[in-house]
Design a protein around this motif. Structure first.
Motif, mmCIF file in Angstrom:
data_model
loop_
_atom_site.group_PDB
_atom_site.id
_atom_site.type_symbol
_atom_site.label_atom_id
_atom_site.label_comp_id
_atom_site.label_asym_id
_atom_site.label_seq_id
_atom_site.Cartn_x
_atom_site.Cartn_y
_atom_site.Cartn_z
ATOM 1 N N VAL A 167 -9.993 5.555 -13.985
ATOM 2 C CA VAL A 167 -9.517 4.419 -13.651
ATOM 3 C C VAL A 167 -8.389 4.421 -12.583
ATOM 4 O O VAL A 167 -7.405 5.282 -12.658
ATOM 5 C CB VAL A 167 -9.096 3.610 -14.774
ATOM 6 C CG1 VAL A 167 -8.462 2.383 -14.510
ATOM 7 C CG2 VAL A 167 -10.123 3.343 -15.728
ATOM 8 N N VAL A 168 -8.792 3.992 -11.275
ATOM 9 C CA VAL A 168 -7.479 3.954 -10.338
ATOM 10 C C VAL A 168 -6.916 2.729 -10.108
ATOM 11 O O VAL A 168 -7.604 1.662 -9.809
ATOM 12 C CB VAL A 168 -7.988 4.496 -9.068
ATOM 13 C CG1 VAL A 168 -6.905 4.725 -7.832
ATOM 14 C CG2 VAL A 168 -8.774 5.974 -9.060
ATOM 15 N N VAL A 169 -5.621 2.491 -10.645
ATOM 16 C CA VAL A 169 -5.035 1.159 -10.410
ATOM 17 C C VAL A 169 -4.231 1.325 -9.091
ATOM 18 O O VAL A 169 -3.186 2.113 -9.113
ATOM 19 C CB VAL A 169 -4.049 1.042 -11.649
ATOM 20 C CG1 VAL A 169 -3.391 -0.357 -11.641
ATOM 21 C CG2 VAL A 169 -4.913 1.025 -13.138
ATOM 22 N N VAL A 170 -4.628 0.335 -8.199
ATOM 23 C CA VAL A 170 -3.762 0.113 -7.056
ATOM 24 C C VAL A 170 -2.730 -0.989 -7.005
ATOM 25 O O VAL A 170 -3.181 -2.124 -7.038
ATOM 26 C CB VAL A 170 -4.755 -0.062 -5.739
ATOM 27 C CG1 VAL A 170 -4.208 -0.081 -4.553
ATOM 28 C CG2 VAL A 170 -5.802 1.124 -5.815
ATOM 29 N N ASP A 171 -1.571 -0.928 -7.203
ATOM 30 C CA ASP A 171 -0.617 -1.744 -7.171
ATOM 31 C C ASP A 171 -0.017 -2.068 -6.075
ATOM 32 O O ASP A 171 0.081 -1.304 -5.051
ATOM 33 C CB ASP A 171 0.618 -0.988 -8.042
ATOM 34 C CG ASP A 171 1.768 -2.216 -8.007
ATOM 35 O OD1 ASP A 171 1.429 -3.301 -9.099
ATOM 36 O OD2 ASP A 171 2.785 -2.241 -7.323
ATOM 37 N N GLN A 172 -0.171 -3.395 -5.681
ATOM 38 C CA GLN A 172 -0.036 -4.095 -4.303
ATOM 39 C C GLN A 172 1.337 -4.814 -4.402
ATOM 40 O O GLN A 172 1.497 -6.060 -3.666
ATOM 41 C CB GLN A 172 -1.053 -5.056 -4.197
ATOM 42 C CG GLN A 172 -2.552 -4.281 -4.067
ATOM 43 C CD GLN A 172 -3.448 -5.070 -3.763
ATOM 44 O OE1 GLN A 172 -3.726 -6.398 -3.941
ATOM 45 N NE2 GLN A 172 -4.723 -4.783 -3.036
ATOM 46 N N VAL A 184 3.425 -1.237 -13.114
ATOM 47 C CA VAL A 184 3.380 0.320 -12.779
ATOM 48 C C VAL A 184 3.886 0.990 -14.099
ATOM 49 O O VAL A 184 3.136 1.921 -14.269
ATOM 50 C CB VAL A 184 4.245 0.491 -11.463
ATOM 51 C CG1 VAL A 184 4.158 2.273 -11.254
ATOM 52 C CG2 VAL A 184 3.662 0.025 -10.209
ATOM 53 N N ALA A 185 4.742 0.640 -14.623
ATOM 54 C CA ALA A 185 5.336 1.238 -15.688
ATOM 55 C C ALA A 185 4.199 1.104 -16.776
ATOM 56 O O ALA A 185 4.204 2.054 -17.789
ATOM 57 C CB ALA A 185 6.782 0.599 -16.190
ATOM 58 N N ALA A 186 3.503 -0.055 -16.903
ATOM 59 C CA ALA A 186 2.577 -0.330 -17.984
ATOM 60 C C ALA A 186 1.209 0.636 -17.831
ATOM 61 O O ALA A 186 0.804 1.015 -18.825
ATOM 62 C CB ALA A 186 2.029 -1.882 -17.868
ATOM 63 N N VAL A 187 1.149 0.760 -16.563
ATOM 64 C CA VAL A 187 0.004 1.737 -16.114
ATOM 65 C C VAL A 187 0.365 3.293 -16.652
ATOM 66 O O VAL A 187 -0.503 3.880 -17.263
ATOM 67 C CB VAL A 187 -0.616 1.774 -14.858
ATOM 68 C CG1 VAL A 187 -1.646 2.675 -14.513
ATOM 69 C CG2 VAL A 187 -1.085 0.143 -14.630
ATOM 70 N N ARG A 188 1.534 3.745 -16.149
ATOM 71 C CA ARG A 188 1.935 4.974 -16.338
ATOM 72 C C ARG A 188 2.112 5.169 -18.002
ATOM 73 O O ARG A 188 1.975 6.294 -18.386
ATOM 74 C CB ARG A 188 3.172 5.029 -15.576
ATOM 75 C CG ARG A 188 2.975 5.198 -14.248
ATOM 76 C CD ARG A 188 4.089 5.684 -13.343
ATOM 77 N NE ARG A 188 3.877 5.870 -11.979
ATOM 78 C CZ ARG A 188 4.652 5.577 -11.027
ATOM 79 N NH1 ARG A 188 5.870 5.105 -11.264
ATOM 80 N NH2 ARG A 188 4.172 5.705 -9.720
ATOM 81 N N ALA A 189 2.276 4.172 -18.678
ATOM 82 C CA ALA A 189 2.457 4.312 -20.241
ATOM 83 C C ALA A 189 1.189 4.899 -21.113
ATOM 84 O O ALA A 189 1.023 4.883 -21.888
ATOM 85 C CB ALA A 189 2.965 2.982 -20.639
ATOM 86 N N ARG A 239 -1.168 -7.889 -18.366
ATOM 87 C CA ARG A 239 -2.624 -7.863 -18.610
ATOM 88 C C ARG A 239 -3.143 -6.472 -18.474
ATOM 89 O O ARG A 239 -4.334 -6.350 -18.812
ATOM 90 C CB ARG A 239 -3.144 -8.998 -17.883
ATOM 91 C CG ARG A 239 -2.914 -10.203 -18.035
ATOM 92 C CD ARG A 239 -3.822 -11.338 -17.241
ATOM 93 N NE ARG A 239 -3.388 -12.759 -17.712
ATOM 94 C CZ ARG A 239 -3.803 -13.686 -17.015
ATOM 95 N NH1 ARG A 239 -4.214 -13.491 -15.806
ATOM 96 N NH2 ARG A 239 -3.473 -14.800 -17.567
ATOM 97 N N ILE A 240 -2.271 -5.486 -17.573
ATOM 98 C CA ILE A 240 -3.206 -4.589 -17.140
ATOM 99 C C ILE A 240 -3.540 -3.597 -18.278
ATOM 100 O O ILE A 240 -4.410 -2.695 -18.049
ATOM 101 C CB ILE A 240 -2.276 -3.655 -15.844
ATOM 102 C CG1 ILE A 240 -3.212 -2.672 -15.311
ATOM 103 C CG2 ILE A 240 -0.951 -3.342 -16.545
ATOM 104 C CD1 ILE A 240 -4.201 -3.223 -14.482
ATOM 105 N N SER A 241 -2.578 -3.260 -18.993
ATOM 106 C CA SER A 241 -2.904 -2.370 -20.282
ATOM 107 C C SER A 241 -4.165 -2.636 -21.038
ATOM 108 O O SER A 241 -4.831 -1.828 -21.163
ATOM 109 C CB SER A 241 -1.524 -2.351 -21.418
ATOM 110 O OG SER A 241 -0.479 -2.040 -20.651
#
Length: 75
Positions: A47-52, A59-64, A29-31
């Motif tokens: 947009v700052v995504v804080v992975d918990q 994390v890979a999806a956000v970095r993509a 869902r994050i993408s």
């Protein structure tokens, strides 16, 4: 302090708004969430995504996401 906020401030182009998205195990869902935030008509944001502690590909999806306004902080 989120790394993206510090970086933006150091180069003198701090965004007007920072949107913080806490997330855990939401690779599917994050993408879409990040894309929705970036599609807003007001574009002076970061947009700052804080992975918990995700153990999936969150994390890979956000970095993509290829947008300099998106930052990820992984716990």
């Amino acid at each position: 302090t989120p790394r993206g906020v510090v970086l933006s401030t150091l180069v003198g182009v701090a965004p007007r708004f920072s949107v913080v998205v806490p997330v855990q195990n939401r690779a599917e869902r994050i993408s879409r969430t990040v894309a929705s935030l970036l599609a807003q008509t007001f574009s002076d944001i970061e947009v700052v995504v804080v992975d918990q502690g995700s153990d999936d590909e969150t994390v890979a999806a956000v970095r993509a996401v290829a947008d300099r306004r998106v930052h990820v902080i992984a716990a």
